[in-house]
Design a protein around this motif. Sequence first.
Motif, PDB file in Angstrom:
ATOM      1  N   ASP A   1       0.712  -1.296  -0.143  1.00  0.00           N
ATOM      2  CA  ASP A   1       0.044   0.009   0.259  1.00  0.00           C
ATOM      3  C   ASP A   1       0.531   1.403   0.590  1.00  0.00           C
ATOM      4  N   ILE A   2       2.217   1.269   0.427  1.00  0.00           N
ATOM      5  CA  ILE A   2       3.344   2.718   0.788  1.00  0.00           C
ATOM      6  C   ILE A   2       3.645   2.735  -0.367  1.00  0.00           C
ATOM      7  N   LEU A   3       3.747   1.585  -1.280  1.00  0.00           N
ATOM      8  CA  LEU A   3       4.931   1.936  -2.167  1.00  0.00           C
ATOM      9  C   LEU A   3       3.507   2.092  -3.187  1.00  0.00           C
ATOM     10  N   ALA A   4       2.771   1.951  -3.016  1.00  0.00           N
ATOM     11  CA  ALA A   4       1.237   2.450  -4.355  1.00  0.00           C
ATOM     12  C   ALA A   4       1.425   3.670  -4.344  1.00  0.00           C
ATOM     13  N   GLY A   5       1.051   3.762  -2.231  1.00  0.00           N
ATOM     14  CA  GLY A   5       0.491   5.440  -2.196  1.00  0.00           C
ATOM     15  C   GLY A   5       1.405   6.541  -3.428  1.00  0.00           C
ATOM     16  N   MET A   6       2.832   6.092  -2.667  1.00  0.00           N
ATOM     17  CA  MET A   6       3.913   6.844  -3.219  1.00  0.00           C
ATOM     18  C   MET A   6       4.190   6.664  -4.600  1.00  0.00           C
ATOM     19  N   ALA A   7       3.963   6.245  -5.456  1.00  0.00           N
ATOM     20  CA  ALA A   7       3.702   5.955  -7.446  1.00  0.00           C
ATOM     21  C   ALA A   7       2.786   7.057  -7.293  1.00  0.00           C
ATOM     22  N   ILE A   8       1.776   6.482  -6.578  1.00  0.00           N
ATOM     23  CA  ILE A   8       0.650   7.259  -6.938  1.00  0.00           C
ATOM     24  C   ILE A   8       0.887   8.830  -7.279  1.00  0.00           C
ATOM     25  N   VAL A   9       1.569   9.471  -6.305  1.00  0.00           N
ATOM     26  CA  VAL A   9       2.012  11.435  -6.206  1.00  0.00           C
ATOM     27  C   VAL A   9       3.635  11.472  -7.356  1.00  0.00           C
ATOM     28  N   ARG A  10       4.052  10.070  -8.219  1.00  0.00           N
ATOM     29  CA  ARG A  10       5.369  10.006  -7.978  1.00  0.00           C
ATOM     30  C   ARG A  10       6.262  10.476  -7.294  1.00  0.00           C
ATOM     31  N   TYR A  11       6.275   9.757  -6.357  1.00  0.00           N
ATOM     32  CA  TYR A  11       7.590   9.912  -5.375  1.00  0.00           C
ATOM     33  C   TYR A  11       8.523   9.875  -6.070  1.00  0.00           C
ATOM     34  N   PRO A  12      10.009  10.399  -6.255  1.00  0.00           N
ATOM     35  CA  PRO A  12      11.389  10.298  -6.507  1.00  0.00           C
ATOM     36  C   PRO A  12      12.043   8.963  -5.355  1.00  0.00           C
ATOM     37  N   PHE A  13      11.666   7.994  -5.715  1.00  0.00           N
ATOM     38  CA  PHE A  13      12.443   6.872  -4.592  1.00  0.00           C
ATOM     39  C   PHE A  13      14.155   6.463  -5.115  1.00  0.00           C
ATOM     40  N   GLU A  14      14.447   6.912  -6.133  1.00  0.00           N
ATOM     41  CA  GLU A  14      15.675   6.672  -6.304  1.00  0.00           C
ATOM     42  C   GLU A  14      16.240   7.515  -5.057  1.00  0.00           C
TER      43      GLU A  14
ATOM     44  N   SER B   1       0.194  16.659  -3.340  1.00  0.00           N
ATOM     45  CA  SER B   1      -0.241  15.666  -3.936  1.00  0.00           C
ATOM     46  C   SER B   1      -1.607  15.348  -3.523  1.00  0.00           C
ATOM     47  N   LEU B   2      -1.168  15.070  -2.304  1.00  0.00           N
ATOM     48  CA  LEU B   2      -2.831  14.507  -1.833  1.00  0.00           C
ATOM     49  C   LEU B   2      -4.270  15.473  -2.088  1.00  0.00           C
ATOM     50  N   PRO B   3      -4.341  17.516  -2.225  1.00  0.00           N
ATOM     51  CA  PRO B   3      -5.627  17.509  -3.197  1.00  0.00           C
ATOM     52  C   PRO B   3      -6.125  17.073  -3.960  1.00  0.00           C
ATOM     53  N   GLU B   4      -4.829  16.145  -4.957  1.00  0.00           N
ATOM     54  CA  GLU B   4      -5.358  15.622  -5.942  1.00  0.00           C
ATOM     55  C   GLU B   4      -6.183  14.529  -6.450  1.00  0.00           C
TER      56      GLU B   4
ATOM     57  N   GLY C   1      -6.741   4.893   5.294  1.00  0.00           N
ATOM     58  CA  GLY C   1      -5.334   5.758   5.695  1.00  0.00           C
ATOM     59  C   GLY C   1      -3.731   5.095   5.613  1.00  0.00           C
ATOM     60  N   ASN C   2      -3.516   3.681   5.235  1.00  0.00           N
ATOM     61  CA  ASN C   2      -2.457   3.569   4.378  1.00  0.00           C
ATOM     62  C   ASN C   2      -2.052   4.055   3.597  1.00  0.00           C
ATOM     63  N   LEU C   3      -3.166   3.880   2.618  1.00  0.00           N
ATOM     64  CA  LEU C   3      -2.470   4.682   1.014  1.00  0.00           C
ATOM     65  C   LEU C   3      -2.023   5.599   1.276  1.00  0.00           C
ATOM     66  N   LEU C   4      -3.214   6.953   2.137  1.00  0.00           N
ATOM     67  CA  LEU C   4      -2.585   7.794   2.384  1.00  0.00           C
ATOM     68  C   LEU C   4      -1.603   8.372   2.328  1.00  0.00           C
ATOM     69  N   LEU C   5      -0.987   6.981   3.926  1.00  0.00           N
ATOM     70  CA  LEU C   5       0.324   7.312   4.302  1.00  0.00           C
ATOM     71  C   LEU C   5       1.039   7.314   3.714  1.00  0.00           C
ATOM     72  N   GLY C   6       1.270   6.774   1.982  1.00  0.00           N
ATOM     73  CA  GLY C   6       2.406   6.277   1.330  1.00  0.00           C
ATOM     74  C   GLY C   6       2.117   7.933  -0.074  1.00  0.00           C
ATOM     75  N   MET C   7       0.716   8.122   0.166  1.00  0.00           N
ATOM     76  CA  MET C   7       0.876   9.555  -0.633  1.00  0.00           C
ATOM     77  C   MET C   7       1.491  10.755  -0.275  1.00  0.00           C
ATOM     78  N   SER C   8       1.605  10.123   1.191  1.00  0.00           N
ATOM     79  CA  SER C   8       2.067  11.510   1.990  1.00  0.00           C
ATOM     80  C   SER C   8       3.274  11.779   1.462  1.00  0.00           C
ATOM     81  N   ALA C   9       3.973  11.566   0.605  1.00  0.00           N
ATOM     82  CA  ALA C   9       5.451  11.352   0.887  1.00  0.00           C
ATOM     83  C   ALA C   9       5.831  12.327  -0.195  1.00  0.00           C
ATOM     84  N   ILE C  10       4.703  12.655  -0.809  1.00  0.00           N
ATOM     85  CA  ILE C  10       4.760  14.626  -1.632  1.00  0.00           C
ATOM     86  C   ILE C  10       3.338  14.593  -0.910  1.00  0.00           C
ATOM     87  N   ASN C  11       3.526  15.577  -0.065  1.00  0.00           N
ATOM     88  CA  ASN C  11       1.633  15.968   0.574  1.00  0.00           C
ATOM     89  C   ASN C  11       1.602  16.861  -0.483  1.00  0.00           C
TER      90      ASN C  11
END
Length: 289
Positions: free
Chosen positions: A22-35, A153-156, A141-151
């Motif tokens: 879930d966390i990884l998916a949330g980060m992918a959704i907000v296009r977090y730069p994993f590298e 992007s949450l409104p979108e 909330g767990n998916l949102l936790l992953g999305m919080s990597a780029i806060n």
Amino acid sequence: MSTLKSYLQLTRPANIVTAIADILAGMAIVRYPFEANPAYWLVLSTVGLYGGGVVLNDVFDAKLDAVERPERPIPSGKVPLQSAAFMGISLLVLGIISAGLFSLLSVEIAIAVALLAVLYNRFAKHSALFGPLTMGLCRGGNLLLGMSAINTSLPEWGWLALVPIAYIGAITLISQDEVHGGKRRSLYIAASLYTSVHAIQFLVAVNQKNGSMALLLIALHALLVGLPLWKALQNPIAPNIGKAVKAGVLSLIVMDAAWCIAFGNWPVALGVLLLLPLSILLARAFAVT
């Protein structure tokens, strides 16, 4: 070793792997730069939050499990009730602290998830309505936790947390009849929720110009959850319902991988899919439900 396994059993290790997905998916959704930063703190946070939540589930259900599932770690005496309670609370605190080490928004979401987990375990779980809703909110909330990597992007994209809310709500609805067997009505409601989830995923993927590729994983996920659910619909006895619940939980990983592809992140999608065999292996050693 048997004592250690009993404590691990309380955390549902196979399920924790799905929370990491879930966390990884949330980060992918907000296009977090994993590298740039793998965000280990968010992964550790979900391990603590999910692990603590399911441990406290068994703590609050100790008396009921003594009658219905006496083989579980607490009623069997392998894990003392007080030790399990301390373990569950400690894991929740670990989840909150780890999120706080990442960002203020992350810790706020982690606190909300921890409170929802306690609310579910203590009050909501025996309600046909509020049980599935509260558990779904935990996973959303767990998916949102992953999305919080780029806060920013949450409104979108924050509204996508409604999808795991519906999905986990469906699984929780099914699981309410896991011990004694169930009624087909709950299974039909779950099937409609599953269908809605798949439709939303596909529409989002199409909007992101990745519909055809995401469709492969969406179809696979539909197959993985649909076949056990169909068997349960044909004969809603406890073993069939248990298999439907287990399939729903483990195949969350495929759904999360579909999110990654929907937003064009193939490397992370592959990494998430590689979590599936690990989760299945753990499910053979530790109970999922």
